[in-house]
Design a protein around this motif. Structure first.
Motif, PDB file in Angstrom:
ATOM      1  N   ARG A  19       4.133  -4.664  -8.815  1.00 30.44           N
ATOM      2  CA  ARG A  19       4.522  -4.232  -7.460  1.00 30.44           C
ATOM      3  C   ARG A  19       3.510  -3.235  -6.906  1.00 30.44           C
ATOM      4  O   ARG A  19       3.117  -3.313  -5.740  1.00 30.44           O
ATOM      5  N   TRP A  20       3.096  -2.273  -7.710  1.00 30.80           N
ATOM      6  CA  TRP A  20       2.101  -1.301  -7.255  1.00 30.80           C
ATOM      7  C   TRP A  20       0.806  -2.008  -6.896  1.00 30.80           C
ATOM      8  O   TRP A  20       0.206  -1.719  -5.855  1.00 30.80           O
ATOM      9  N   SER A  21       0.395  -2.936  -7.735  1.00 26.33           N
ATOM     10  CA  SER A  21      -0.851  -3.646  -7.499  1.00 26.33           C
ATOM     11  C   SER A  21      -0.805  -4.433  -6.191  1.00 26.33           C
ATOM     12  O   SER A  21      -1.779  -4.461  -5.444  1.00 26.33           O
ATOM     13  N   ARG A  23       1.362  -3.874  -3.557  1.00 27.62           N
ATOM     14  CA  ARG A  23       1.721  -3.080  -2.379  1.00 27.62           C
ATOM     15  C   ARG A  23       0.799  -1.902  -2.112  1.00 27.62           C
ATOM     16  O   ARG A  23       0.657  -1.479  -0.960  1.00 27.62           O
ATOM     17  N   GLN A  24       0.191  -1.358  -3.153  1.00 28.53           N
ATOM     18  CA  GLN A  24      -0.645  -0.169  -2.975  1.00 28.53           C
ATOM     19  C   GLN A  24      -2.126  -0.469  -3.210  1.00 28.53           C
ATOM     20  O   GLN A  24      -2.965  -0.051  -2.435  1.00 28.53           O
ATOM     21  N   ASP A  25      -2.406  -1.127  -4.290  1.00 24.21           N
ATOM     22  CA  ASP A  25      -3.789  -1.377  -4.698  1.00 24.21           C
ATOM     23  C   ASP A  25      -4.396  -2.556  -3.948  1.00 24.21           C
ATOM     24  O   ASP A  25      -5.581  -2.571  -3.645  1.00 24.21           O
ATOM     25  N   GLY A  26      -3.587  -3.580  -3.690  1.00 21.32           N
ATOM     26  CA  GLY A  26      -4.064  -4.765  -2.996  1.00 21.32           C
ATOM     27  C   GLY A  26      -4.987  -5.638  -3.836  1.00 21.32           C
ATOM     28  O   GLY A  26      -5.759  -6.417  -3.300  1.00 21.32           O
ATOM     29  N   SER A  27      -4.886  -5.527  -5.142  1.00 14.16           N
ATOM     30  CA  SER A  27      -5.763  -6.294  -6.023  1.00 14.16           C
ATOM     31  C   SER A  27      -5.110  -7.613  -6.431  1.00 14.16           C
ATOM     32  O   SER A  27      -4.186  -7.633  -7.243  1.00 14.16           O
ATOM     33  N   THR A  31      -2.932  -8.194  -9.927  1.00 16.13           N
ATOM     34  CA  THR A  31      -1.553  -8.659  -9.759  1.00 16.13           C
ATOM     35  C   THR A  31      -1.324  -9.976 -10.489  1.00 16.13           C
ATOM     36  O   THR A  31      -0.359 -10.127 -11.240  1.00 16.13           O
TER      37      THR A  31
END
Length: 167
Positions: A19-21, A23-27, A31
């Motif tokens: 989820r972080w990847s 929503r925040q990282d965009g990788s 992901t």
């Protein structure tokens, strides 16, 4: 697969990282690398959550039929089977398999999901046998013995159901 015991234990962390990847990282790569192996957990636990994470990833980036894209489609299809959405699983599997004709990597996990829908969900013994044979061959070619063995066992059950005990 070897990740099954450990994967269940760390699912919460993998879900949070994915989820972080997204929503925040965009990788995309990070992901998809987190989500792709979750096909092995979908039959044990978390199928609905895995399906949702895969769908979010598919919505976040244009579908590419590279190794990670094919793996994500397979994981999404497998999770869709287990969460009771065979039509969606079949569509994802067909998409991944069709991409092979244009140079995409083998869609082993997607073929597995397609076989599970045909035989396991729809009860189509003859069509299921064809899908199972394809899944076994693809798994062997790709060096995925666990899937080859699983699909071979399901194939034996399908043959018995069809009364074809000598095959």
């Amino acid at each position: 697969p070897a990740m099954l015991p450990g994967g269940l234990a760390i699912f919460d962390e993998v879900r949070a990282a994915a989820r972080w990847s997204m929503r925040q990282d965009g990788s995309r790569e990070r992901t998809l690398r987190l989500l792709a192996p979750l096909w092995a957990l979908a039959h044990t636990a978390h199928a609905i959550e895995i399906a949702g994470l895969c769908e979010e990833a598919l919505a976040a980036w244009p579908l590419e039929h590279d190794e990670l894209g094919q793996a994500l489609l397979g994981t999404a299809a497998g999770a869709a089977v287990v969460s009771g959405r065979p039509e969606q699983a079949s569509e994802m599997a067909r998409t991944a398999i069709a991409a092979e004709a244009h140079g995409a990597p083998r869609a082993v996990v997607a073929r597995r999901a397609g076989a599970l829908v045909s035989y396991g969900f729809m009860g189509d013994v003859e069509g299921g046998l064809e899908r199972l044979d394809e899944a076994v061959a693809a798994a062997r070619e790709a060096g995925m013995p666990a899937i080859a063995l699983e699909m071979s066992i399901l194939r034996a059950q399908a043959l018995a159901a069809a009364g074809r005990l000598d095959e």
